[in-house]
Each structure stands twice: as structure tokens, then as C-alpha cells.
Scaffold this motif. Structure first.
Motif, mmCIF file in Angstrom:
data_model
loop_
_atom_site.group_PDB
_atom_site.id
_atom_site.type_symbol
_atom_site.label_atom_id
_atom_site.label_comp_id
_atom_site.label_asym_id
_atom_site.label_seq_id
_atom_site.Cartn_x
_atom_site.Cartn_y
_atom_site.Cartn_z
ATOM 1 N N SER A 31 -6.452 0.739 14.979
ATOM 2 C CA SER A 31 -6.852 2.111 14.405
ATOM 3 C C SER A 31 -5.664 2.688 14.028
ATOM 4 O O SER A 31 -5.803 3.460 13.037
ATOM 5 C CB SER A 31 -7.992 2.913 15.532
ATOM 6 O OG SER A 31 -7.184 2.996 16.665
ATOM 7 N N ARG A 34 -4.458 1.175 10.792
ATOM 8 C CA ARG A 34 -5.419 1.597 9.827
ATOM 9 C C ARG A 34 -5.276 3.053 9.288
ATOM 10 O O ARG A 34 -5.022 3.393 8.110
ATOM 11 C CB ARG A 34 -6.851 1.383 10.213
ATOM 12 C CG ARG A 34 -7.972 1.983 9.367
ATOM 13 C CD ARG A 34 -9.223 1.990 10.095
ATOM 14 N NE ARG A 34 -9.679 0.695 10.539
ATOM 15 C CZ ARG A 34 -10.108 -0.456 9.628
ATOM 16 N NH1 ARG A 34 -10.256 -0.341 8.497
ATOM 17 N NH2 ARG A 34 -10.318 -1.635 10.355
ATOM 18 N N LYS A 35 -4.900 3.918 10.197
ATOM 19 C CA LYS A 35 -5.053 5.291 9.650
ATOM 20 C C LYS A 35 -3.393 5.584 9.074
ATOM 21 O O LYS A 35 -3.526 6.368 7.778
ATOM 22 C CB LYS A 35 -4.500 6.273 10.970
ATOM 23 C CG LYS A 35 -4.456 7.690 10.751
ATOM 24 C CD LYS A 35 -4.743 8.764 11.697
ATOM 25 C CE LYS A 35 -4.804 10.075 11.178
ATOM 26 N NZ LYS A 35 -3.711 10.390 10.016
#
Lengths: 337, 337
Positions: A31, A34-35
Motif C-alpha cells: 500500500s 501504491r500510494k
């Protein structure tokens, strides 16, 4: 400047495949990464499917190029010229090959239109009236290259084949040649081949020399065609002192045939070609020929197409590319008889 | 079968421009004719913007071909092979040229993807790792031609350059040659040039001949490069008895240089080329070379790409195209010393 997936990867300090996985919503990306990627995507406004969406918005910057083939030095150079100018103005270029097949020409013409190409450059020696009609009806900017379309309202860029052939044959006459054969394209060839024959005719006429039909041979435009026509000429009677060929390729095939049969070039038979392909300066003797810049053909076509696309006014509708005689070693000067 | 505007015009017994006017809602068509055209349009399901809409539906049948250039006999023939097979299977083909520029390669690769091409054939001698990575991440069927990608999982079609070069140089050795120079591509060239040099090395080693660095010249792959390298070799010391060239073009440039400097080919120096371009059989002496079918390269690539597109299983991931030595007049047989 167009942002690519590579730029995004570099900026986010991840691999290209990671960017791709984020775009495709793969679950295998952690995550935090991804961010980071999503932030860069937002900042750069990178859109992997930009074209598919601009197609719908009718706003691509694509130039379509429709060619019969690419096994041809002239067309290759022309495409190079098109590419060069198109890229300067931020256009992409896509090429389709019709194989000289009129149905295929029509098909790809339609495909380019349906892809919402901004404009199309067509080099189609055998281009049919129905395609002319379609181009006029379609209302999409189009330019023809290599074929004089003066009888039509469609913009065209071409070599002044008739004048160039006139000058080449006149040069041979000035060197003392009187019996000048021509290896020409098929009589039905509506493009360059026919125009070059016209120039041959005019030069003979201007010098008050008779056109001797037995010295004019029709064939295709390839090396092999040149060999075949030369063999016919060789077997049919006394050789002419010079041969003007509609293409360098034909001249090369014809010269090789004579050399292999013990005839000296240029001492016994002189040769003049047309196109100045790479091979013309590489074979021995070096071939005299008509030189013009095929890449200029492409550049002029692209420049004016882009003007049409932008709605600017054109300085002309038909453009001739300049040419010059390139005199090399394949022509003998005859002593006065 | 794809319905074209021409078919519609014929069926409605009107001109193509009339069909176009009806499609574009022009007011200049009388209502009876308009109805006739609309009926045919309905019956044939002809959609002038079919592609733009199928793009959205992700359902085109387009094969993208990405090439560095087209001024190259090998690539021209390859494209011919691709076209031939693609058309048999109902695929359209669009060609983009990168000019060998990696950014441009990436750009057109993305453009093809964004146009929702069903698959892409890439011939990129200088293809970068980032593009490999992108191809793997993209999940769109791709095949490389002309570059062995065995180190990658990307399907590829290529000539077995190393074996072919080994065989060519071994042939020269069998003809009695011991001092064999090689005009090769730049050492950084990761594609064919390097592999051909490997074959040269292996053949010398197998014959227990030393590799003499002063007989190996690096350059580009053009006719002019061949001339330049041959001049260097000529000025640097005694001539070798044979020269193996990484391309026919280099061999032609080198042979012309020697001939013009009074060195006899093949009596004093023999030549072996690679590629069997048209010119190889046209120049004198005819050049001995490695022949392979470039159109077969294209056909194998297209056939397997189409299998990938259809989700069929492939018999292999990497294919080698067969080659053969084409022995012509540029090699002398040396008497035993």
C-alpha cells in the motif's frame, strides 16, 4: 512533452512493472508503494489509455501514410521525410501497406479515417477514381505523393517526370547519340512510367529524331525486367548506342546483361537511369541518372498536410520537387559522324 | 467480410460521395435517395466509425509493427511476410518507425497499446531493458524479431547468427584462407552484429587459428562503413586473403574500395557477406553471402503472434529461421602453401 510510464516509474522510484500493476489495480503491490505511484500518476496526469479516449473525443494527432509497398528506396526515403517533419510538429505517423491492391487501399483509407487520423498522405501509383472520389467526399485532409493529380482538386507533391526525362534524353543527344532506346514501364501505368516516356518522346521530337517503336520496350520496373527487356533488344537487331531507362533498377539489370554478354558499357552502349537509388553509385560503371530528393517529397507533403490540418492557407495545391541530372560513368561521348 | 462504403454505394446504386453525405447528414441529398442509402446501411450494418467504437469495446483486429527504419531490405521483406500472414487471418497491420530512438520506441509501443492493438511485433536492434520490462508488464501479446531474446521470456524469431557466421568463416578456411579479417558492427551492438562476431571467433578457434585483433574492425553496418574500414585495413599493413563482413552492405563498400585501388577481388582478397540483399547478386563479382528468408521471419512472427492473440498454445517460445551459404564469385580457392 509526453509523460511515459517510464517517467512515472523513475519519479516514483519503482520499476515499470510496478507502475503497470498499480494502473491495472493488481493486488500484489504494497500500500505504501501504491500510494507513491498514485501520487506521481496524479501529479503527472499520466494516462495510459490517453489515445483510446482522445479517439472518442476526436482529437488525435495522427498522420496516416498509405503506401503500395516499402521494397523501394524512393518510398523509404519519402517516409523518412514525412516522419521527420511530422515529429517536429508533434504528430505521430502510422504506415499501412496496400500491396498495390485497390481494395486494400480503400480498406486502409477507411481504417485511417475511422481511427480519426488528422490527415492522410497517400502514395498510390495505381490509385483509382473511386478513391479520388472518396477522398473528396470524406473531407479529411489528404495529400497525394508521387502522382500528379492536377486533373483533380486533391493536393499533390510529385517530381516533374516529363521534364526530367526530356532533359536526360536531350543530354544523351547532346553527347552525339542518335539511336536511343527506352526501357519503359507498362503503357497502362498511369504514374511516373508514362510521364517519363512522354519526356523521351518530346526530346526526340525536339531534336527531330524519329521515334523508332522497335527501340521502345514495355515491362515492369524491376532489375529483372531490365534484364529481360535488354535481352529482347539484344536479340532483335543492332544495338542502340544509348538506352534511357524509366528506373535505375531496370538500367542495372540491362547493364549487367550486356556486360555478361561481352558488350562494353559505356563504350558500346551508354545508359541513363532515373531515381538515383543507392545502387546507382555503387555498381560499376556508376550509373548516370535523374536525382531528386525523395525525402523532400515526404517533407513537402507532411508540411502542407499539417497546414491543411490546422486550417491554414496553402501557397499552392500542387508542388513539384526539383530534380537534377547526375552524370556518372555510364555515358560515352560519341565522335561526330 | 468487412463492408466498405464502396459496397454500400454499389448496393444503393449511388456514388460514394452520396453515401458519405447521407452518413454526415448533409441536407443536399434528396429524400428518396437518402432512404435507399439508409436502408442499405441498416441491412449491411456498415459503420463508418466502427474502429473508433470497437476501440472502446477493446475488440480491434490490429497488429502493430514497430521497426527502427525501413531503409533496409531485410526489414522490408519481413514486413511483407507479416502482412501476408496477417491478412490471411483477417488482421490489419500498422507500422510505426522509431528511427532507432529508444524514447520513440517506447512512445509508439504505448501508442499501439492505447490503440488497443491485438498484438505487437517489434524489431528493435537496440531494444532496451526498460522496453523488455514494459512488454512483460503490459500483458499484451508481443513477439520480437531479429533479436534473440532467449534470456527473456518474450517470444522471439531470429536467425541463428552465430552458427551462420561460424559456417561462413569455416567455408573460407576450407578454401585455404588463413588470414581472415572481419568487418564487424560496433562492440556495443547487442543484436546481430555481436552474434556474427561470436561465430567468427568460434570458427577461428575450431580451426586453431589465432584471432588477430588488428584484423577485426568495428564500425556501423552501411556501405560507407565498409569502405572506411577497408581503407583502414588497406593502409595498416599487408592485406588479409579474405574478409568476412557482418553485412552485405559493408562487403560491397569494402570490395568497391579495393577494386578502385587496383586490388583484385577475389584473386587477391576474397569476400563473404551476410543477409543476401538484392545488391549482393547484382554487383560484380557477385558476393558470396549468408542467405535466409526475411519474409519467413515475418511470417513466423505473425503466425505465432496470432496464436498468442487467440490464446492458443505455442509449440515453442523462440524460433530460429533456417539459413544457408550462398556461394558466388567473390571467393578464391587458395592453393596449398
Amino acid at each position: 512533452m509526453k509523460i511515459t510510464i517510464k517517467d512515472v516509474a523513475r519519479m516514483a522510484n519503482v520499476s515499470i512493472s510496478t507502475v503497470s500493476r498499480v494502473i491495472n489495480n493488481s493486488q500484489t503491490v504494497n500500500s505504501e508503494i501504491r500510494k507513491r505511484v498514485l501520487d506521481v500518476l496524479e501529479a503527472t496526469q499520466f494516462r495510459p489509455n490517453a489515445i483510446a479516449r482522445t479517439l472518442v473525443k476526436n482529437n488525435t494527432s495522427l498522420i496516416g501514410v498509405l503506401l503500395p509497398e516499402i521494397k523501394n528506396n524512393v518510398l523509404d526515403d519519402m517516409v523518412e521525410g514525412i516522419n521527420q517533419v511530422a515529429h517536429l510538429y508533434g504528430f505521430d505517423v502510422m504506415i499501412a501497406l496496400s500491396g498495390g491492391n485497390p481494395d486494400s487501399e480503400m480498406h486502409y483509407y477507411n481504417l485511417f479515417r475511422e481511427m480519426q487520423a488528422s490527415g492522410i498522405i497517400i502514395s498510390a501509383s495505381g490509385i483509382r477514381d473511386s478513391l479520388f472520389e472518396l477522398i473528396e467526399a470524406a473531407g479529411i485532409p489528404c495529400i497525394l505523393v508521387g502522382r500528379d493529380s492536377r486533373e483533380q482538386s486533391i493536393p499533390s507533391v510529385h517530381v516533374d517526370n516529363t521534364s526530367a526525362a526530356f532533359e536526360a534524353v536531350t543530354y544523351l543527344i547532346q553527347q552525339g547519340h542518335r539511336d536511343i532506346a527506352m526501357l519503359r514501364g507498362a503503357a497502362g501505368d498511369i504514374s511516373a512510367g508514362n510521364q517519363r516516356f512522354l519526356g523521351y518522346e518530346q526530346a526526340l521530337k525536339a531534336a527531330q529524331l524519329p521515334l523508332r517503336p522497335e527501340l521502345v520496350l514495355e515491362s515492369g520496373l524491376s532489375v529483372e525486367d531490365g534484364t529481360t527487356s535488354m535481352r529482347k533488344l539484344y536479340l532483335s537487331g543492332p544495338l542502340p548506342s544509348a538506352v534511357f531507362c524509366a528506373t535505375d533498377r531496370m538500367a542495372i539489370g540491362a547493364m549487367n546483361f550486356l556486360t555478361e554478354n561481352g558488350v562494353k558499357v559505356p563504350e558500346q552502349v551508354s545508359f541513363f537511369g532515373f531515381d538515383d537509388i543507392d545502387m546507382a553509385a555503387i555498381i560499376r560503371p556508376k550509373l548516370s541518372t535523374v536525382r531528386y530528393s525523395a525525402s523532400e517529397l515526404g517533407m513537402v507533403a507532411a508540411r502542407n498536410l499539417i497546414k491543411l490540418i490546422k486550417g491554414e492557407e496553402l501557397a499552392a495545391v500542387h508542388w513539384s520537387i526539383s530534380h537534377q541530372l547526375e552524370i556518372r560513368d555510364s555515358i560515352a561521348r560519341l565522335v561526330k559522324r
